[in-house]
Design a protein around this motif. Structure first.
Motif, PDB file in Angstrom:
ATOM      1  N   TRP A 113       0.959  -1.114  -0.245  1.00 62.35           N
ATOM      2  CA  TRP A 113       0.158   0.000   0.089  1.00 62.35           C
ATOM      3  C   TRP A 113       0.703   1.297  -0.113  1.00 62.35           C
ATOM      4  O   TRP A 113       1.470   1.562   0.818  1.00 62.35           O
ATOM      5  CB  TRP A 113      -0.892   0.127   1.054  1.00 62.35           C
ATOM      6  CG  TRP A 113      -1.675   1.342   1.144  1.00 62.35           C
ATOM      7  CD1 TRP A 113      -1.627   2.011   2.439  1.00 62.35           C
ATOM      8  CD2 TRP A 113      -2.709   1.770   0.193  1.00 62.35           C
ATOM      9  NE1 TRP A 113      -2.697   3.140   2.264  1.00 62.35           N
ATOM     10  CE2 TRP A 113      -3.184   2.810   0.982  1.00 62.35           C
ATOM     11  CE3 TRP A 113      -3.299   1.285  -0.809  1.00 62.35           C
ATOM     12  CZ2 TRP A 113      -4.422   3.706   0.436  1.00 62.35           C
ATOM     13  CZ3 TRP A 113      -4.032   2.033  -1.509  1.00 62.35           C
ATOM     14  CH2 TRP A 113      -4.775   3.226  -0.990  1.00 62.35           C
ATOM     15  N   GLU A 114       1.253   1.873  -1.110  1.00 64.86           N
ATOM     16  CA  GLU A 114       2.227   2.684  -1.411  1.00 64.86           C
ATOM     17  C   GLU A 114       1.955   4.084  -2.038  1.00 64.86           C
ATOM     18  O   GLU A 114       1.090   3.817  -2.939  1.00 64.86           O
ATOM     19  CB  GLU A 114       3.235   2.205  -2.109  1.00 64.86           C
ATOM     20  CG  GLU A 114       4.047   0.973  -1.300  1.00 64.86           C
ATOM     21  CD  GLU A 114       5.244   0.437  -2.180  1.00 64.86           C
ATOM     22  OE1 GLU A 114       5.590   0.691  -3.129  1.00 64.86           O
ATOM     23  OE2 GLU A 114       5.957  -0.269  -1.049  1.00 64.86           O
ATOM     24  N   ASP A 115       2.198   5.057  -1.643  1.00 69.02           N
ATOM     25  CA  ASP A 115       1.902   6.174  -2.245  1.00 69.02           C
ATOM     26  C   ASP A 115       3.196   6.734  -3.012  1.00 69.02           C
ATOM     27  O   ASP A 115       4.142   5.886  -2.877  1.00 69.02           O
ATOM     28  CB  ASP A 115       1.533   7.330  -1.048  1.00 69.02           C
ATOM     29  CG  ASP A 115       2.635   7.579   0.015  1.00 69.02           C
ATOM     30  OD1 ASP A 115       3.578   6.999  -0.060  1.00 69.02           O
ATOM     31  OD2 ASP A 115       2.219   8.324   0.813  1.00 69.02           O
ATOM     32  N   LEU A 137       6.546   6.331  -0.847  1.00 68.74           N
ATOM     33  CA  LEU A 137       6.904   4.843  -0.676  1.00 68.74           C
ATOM     34  C   LEU A 137       7.498   4.184  -1.972  1.00 68.74           C
ATOM     35  O   LEU A 137       8.283   3.343  -1.682  1.00 68.74           O
ATOM     36  CB  LEU A 137       5.842   4.199   0.079  1.00 68.74           C
ATOM     37  CG  LEU A 137       5.673   4.641   1.429  1.00 68.74           C
ATOM     38  CD1 LEU A 137       4.470   3.873   1.858  1.00 68.74           C
ATOM     39  CD2 LEU A 137       6.969   4.289   2.487  1.00 68.74           C
TER      40      LEU A 137
END
Ligand code: FES
Ligand code: FE2
Lengths: 451, 178
Positions: free
Chosen positions: B76-78, B81
Motif C-alpha cells: 500500500w504505497e503512495d 513509498l
C-alpha cells in the motif's frame, strides 16, 4: 539417535557453538522433542477464537495442533489428528467447526475438547474394544494449556514449571502490551502475514537482539529512507521507522539487553520515546491511558520503550507497535514466520493505524527492511554447509554480562549476551530428555514386552 | 499520514459506463503494455513518472479486501513509498537484490470497466508474472488500473490494484513492484 548427551554438550562452548546446531537434521529432530516437546509454546491469542467452535490451527514444533473455543468458554488445544486412521480433522487455517469436530474421512465426531462423541453404524463395532470413554477413540489434547492475559500457550509435557514461572521476567512485555489498552486487553486484528525463511529457526532468534547487524544489513533501506526524507524536507513516520536501523554504533552500544532464564529477553527501544509524546497520536493515546490509570501510571506504560522481546520457542512480541512475530520451525533449514498485529481495546483508532502501517512497512513480505535480513539468514545457512570452518562465534563482551536475580543484563548494547543466553537454554533443554515423552516411550516399550 | 487518508477512493467498481473508440482502447492497451515493460526492464524512474501525484499502488492481502485501512496489505504505497522502494532496490548494498530480480509480465484480457465517481477510467487486465531470483516464481492475478486522462492524450495512474490469486499464501520476499 546417535547423539549422546556428551556429544550434544560439546556443541556449545561459552563463546561459540558448533555449526551443526543449525544444519544437522538429526539435531532438528531432537529439538522438536526436547525443546518444543517441553517448553510452553505460544499457540495463539484468545481473540482468534471468539465464539464456540472457532478454531485456529498452528504448530508446536513439528506438531499440527488446533486451538479451539469450547462450549464452556474455555480454550482447548488438541492435536490435529483423528484417532481412526489419523486424518487431520480440520484444514490448516482459521474457521468455525460448529458444535463438534467431524472428521472428513469416515465421520467420526468429537466434542470441542477432542473427546469422542460418536461415529456412524455403531452395530459394526459390537464385540470389539470400541469404547467412547477410552482415550484411544478421542482426539488427543496437548498435555498442558494455559493463558497469560489472553495469550494462549501449550506445553507437550505434563511436567515442568507453570506458564508464569516459565515466562519469568519477560511476562512484563506482555503486561505492557496489554496495559497500552485502557481496559488492559488486546485482540488480533487486521490479518496476519506469513513469511518463509530459508534458514534455521535459531538464526532468527539470535538476530532479534543483534544490534551489530542493523547498520550493515539494512544500509540500502535506511539510506533510501534518508535520501527520500532529504528530498521531502521532513521525516514522516513511514520513513522514521526505516531510519532507526541507521543509528551510529555509539547509539547501539548504549542500549540495554536483558536476558532471562529459558532463553527469553528483550532489548530497549530504537525509536525515540519522547518523539512519541510529541506527535498527536501518542498524545491522544496518553490522554486515554491517563483517564484509565492516572497520569503516573500512563507515563510509565508509554515510557516502557521496548524493541523486540524474545519468548524463546514462541517468537517475538513488539509492545510499542502491537505485534507478535510467531516463529515456527519447519525443517532444519526452513522457518515460517507469522506476523500478528494487535488492536488495543479502547485505544484511539489512530494507534491501530500506526501498528498497521508498521506491519506493512517493516514486517510484511514486501517490506523494504526484512528481505535483507532474510537474505543474510540464508547466507548463514548456506555458509555453514561449507567446509570453511566449524564454529560460530558469540564472543562479543563475553565475561562482562552482569547477573540479576532473574537473569542477566548487558554492560554494552552490542554484547552477544542474548545469543549466549539462548544457547544456555538450548543446552539445558537438549541435555534433558522430556520426562513425559521419556515415560511414554518406556510405557510403550513395556507394552511391547508384555504383548 | 497520507497513506491513511480514507477519502482516497479505492473502489474499482464503476459508477458509470465509458464509451471509447477502438483507437482510444488501443491506446489504453498500449499504455498497460508499456507500464509492464518499464518494470521488466527496471526503468523505474520512467515507471514512477507514470503516476499522478496522489496515485496509490495496492496489492491486498485478502481476496475481496474492501480497503487498505482496516487490514494489512502486501503493498500500500503512495509516491513517497514507491520512491523509497526504487531508491532501495537501486542502492548498491541491497543484499537481497544480488542477483537482481528479473521478470517478464504478460498482460492480457484487457477490458474497459467504466468510470469511477471522479471520472477516472477503470481498466481490468489479467497478469501472468514470471520472476527469477535464485529460484523461478510464478505470480498471477487480476489488475485494476484507474487512469486519469492527461492533456496530451495519454494517461496517468491514479490507482493500481493487483489481486494476486494467492494473496493469502505464505510468501518469501516480494521486493519489486508487481
Ligand atoms: S480417519 Fe477420521 S473417521 Fe476415519
Ligand atoms: Fe534486521
Amino acid at each position: 539417535m546417535t547423539l549422546s548427551n556428551e556429544a550434544l554438550a560439546a556443541l556449545v562452548r561459552a563463546d561459540s557453538v558448533h555449526k551443526r546446531v543449525y544444519t544437522d537434521p538429526e539435531i532438528f529432530a531432537l529439538e522438536m522433542e526436547r525443546i518444543y516437546g517441553q517448553a510452553w509454546i505460544y499457540v495463539g491469542h484468545e481473540s482468534q477464537v471468539k465464539k464456540t467452535g472457532d478454531y485456529h490451527t498452528t504448530r508446536i514444533g513439528d506438531q499440527d495442533v488446533i486451538m479451539v473455543r469450547a462450549a464452556d468458554g474455555k480454550v482447548h488445544v488438541v492435536y490435529n489428528r483423528c484417532p481412526h486412521k489419523g486424518a487431520k480433522v480440520v484444514a490448516d487455517g482459521d474457521g468455525c467447526t460448529g458444535k463438534f469436530f467431524r472428521c472428513p474421512y469416515h465421520a467420526w465426531t468429537f466434542k470441542l475438547d477432542g473427546s469422542h462423541l460418536s461415529l456412524p453404524l455403531k452395530n459394526g463395532l459390537e464385540g470389539t474394544c470400541y469404547d467412547p470413554a477410552n482415550p484411544d477413540f478421542s482426539m488427543k489434547a496437548v498435555a498442558r494449556v494455559d493463558s497469560y492475559r489472553g495469550f494462549v500457550f501449550a506445553s507437550q509435557s505434563a511436567e515442568g514449571p507453570d506458564l508464569k514461572t516459565f515466562l519469568g521476567g519477560v511476562a512484563s512485555s506482555i503486561d505492557n502490551l496489554c496495559e497500552r489498552s485502557p481496559v488492559g486487553e488486546v485482540e488480533v486484528a487486521g490479518g496476519t502475514f506469513r513469511v518463509m525463511q530459508k534458514s534455521n529457526w535459531k538464526v532468527f532468534y539470535e538476530n532479534l537482539h543483534d544490534t551489530m547487524h542493523a547498520r550493515v544489513t539494512h544500509e540500502s533501506s535506511f539510506v533510501a529512507a534518508r535520501e527520500e526524507a532529504a528530498a521531502l524536507g521532513e521525516m514522516p513516520f513511514e520513513l522514521l521507522i526505516m531510519d532507526g536501523n541507521g543509528e551510529p554504533y555509539e547509539f547501539w552500544e548504549k542500549l540495554e539487553l536483558r536476558a532471562y532464564h529459558n532463553g527469553h529477553g528483550y532489548m530497549e527501544g530504537i525509536f525515540d520515546p519522547t518523539a512519541a509524546t510529541r506527535d498527536p497520536v501518542s498524545r491522544d493515546h496518553f490522554a486515554v491511558l491517563t483517564e484509565a490509570y492516572g497520569e503516573d501510571k500512563a507515563r510509565q506504560i508509554l515510557g516502557m520503550n521496548r524493541h523486540n522481546t524474545i519468548i524463546y520457542g514462541s517468537g517475538s512480541p513488539h509492545t510499542v507497535f502491537q505485534q507478535f512475530r510467531v516463529i515456527r520451525p519447519v525443517s532444519v533449514d526452513r522457518t515460517m514466520i507469522e506476523i500478528q498485529t494487535f488492536r488495543l481495546k479502547g485505544a484511539p483508532d489512530a494507534v491501530f493505524d500506526r501498528a498497521l502501517t508498521y506491519a506493512n512497512l517493516i514486517n510484511s513480505p514486501s517490506s523494504n527492511v526484512m528481505p535483507d535480513d532474510v537474505e543474510v539468514y540464508k547466507r548463514c545457512q548456506e555458509g555453514n554447509q561449507t567446509h570453511g570452518g566449524d564454529w560460530v562465534s558469540l564472543h562479543r563482551y563475553l565475561g562482562t554480562d552482569q547477573e540479576t536475580p532473574d537473569g542477566m543484563v548487558s554492560t554494552n548494547g552490542t554484547s552477544e549476551l542474548p545469543m549466549r543466553n539462548q544457547f544456555a537454554a538450548w543446552k539445558q533443554y537438549m541435555l534433558n530428555p522430556a520426562p513425559t515423552r521419556q515415560r511414554q516411550a518406556q510405557e510403550k516399550e513395556a507394552d511391547r514386552a508384555t504383548a | 499520514m497520507q497513506l491513511l487518508d480514507r477519502t482516497f477512493d479505492v473502489s474499482t467498481a464503476p459508477v458509470s459506463g465509458a464509451s471509447l473508440s477502438a483507437e482510444a482502447i488501443r491506446r489504453v492497451e498500449q499504455f498497460l503494455f508499456h507500464e509492464a515493460r518499464l518494470l521488466d526492464e527496471r526503468r523505474f524512474a520512467e515507471w514512477l513518472a507514470l503516476w499522478t501525484e496522489d496515485g496509490r499502488y495496492w496489492v491486498p492481502r485478502f481476496h475481496d479486501q474492501a480497503n487498505p485501512f482496516e487490514q494489512i496489505s502486501l503493498f500500500w504505497e503512495d509516491k513517497m513509498l514507491r520512491e523509497v522502494r526504487v531508491r532501495r532496490v537501486e542502492n548498491a548494498r541491497n543484499w537481497s537484490q544480488q542477483p537482481l530480480t528479473r521478470s517478464a509480465h504478460l498482460v492480457g484480457n484487457i477490458t474497459i470497466e467504466g468510470l469511477d465517481a471522479a471520472g477516472h477510467l477503470i481498466v481490468r487486465s489479467t497478469l501472468q508474472l514470471t520472476e527469477w531470483r535464485i529460484d523461478q516464481r510464478q505470480l498471477a492475478g487480476a489488475v485494476f488500473h484507474k487512469l486519469a486522462a492527461t492533456e496530451d492524450g495519454s494517461w496517468k495512474i491514479v490507482l493500481k490494484r493487483v489481486n494476486l490469486v494467492n494473496c493469502d499464501d505464505v510468501f518469501a520476499n516480494l521486493e519489486v513492484f508487481i
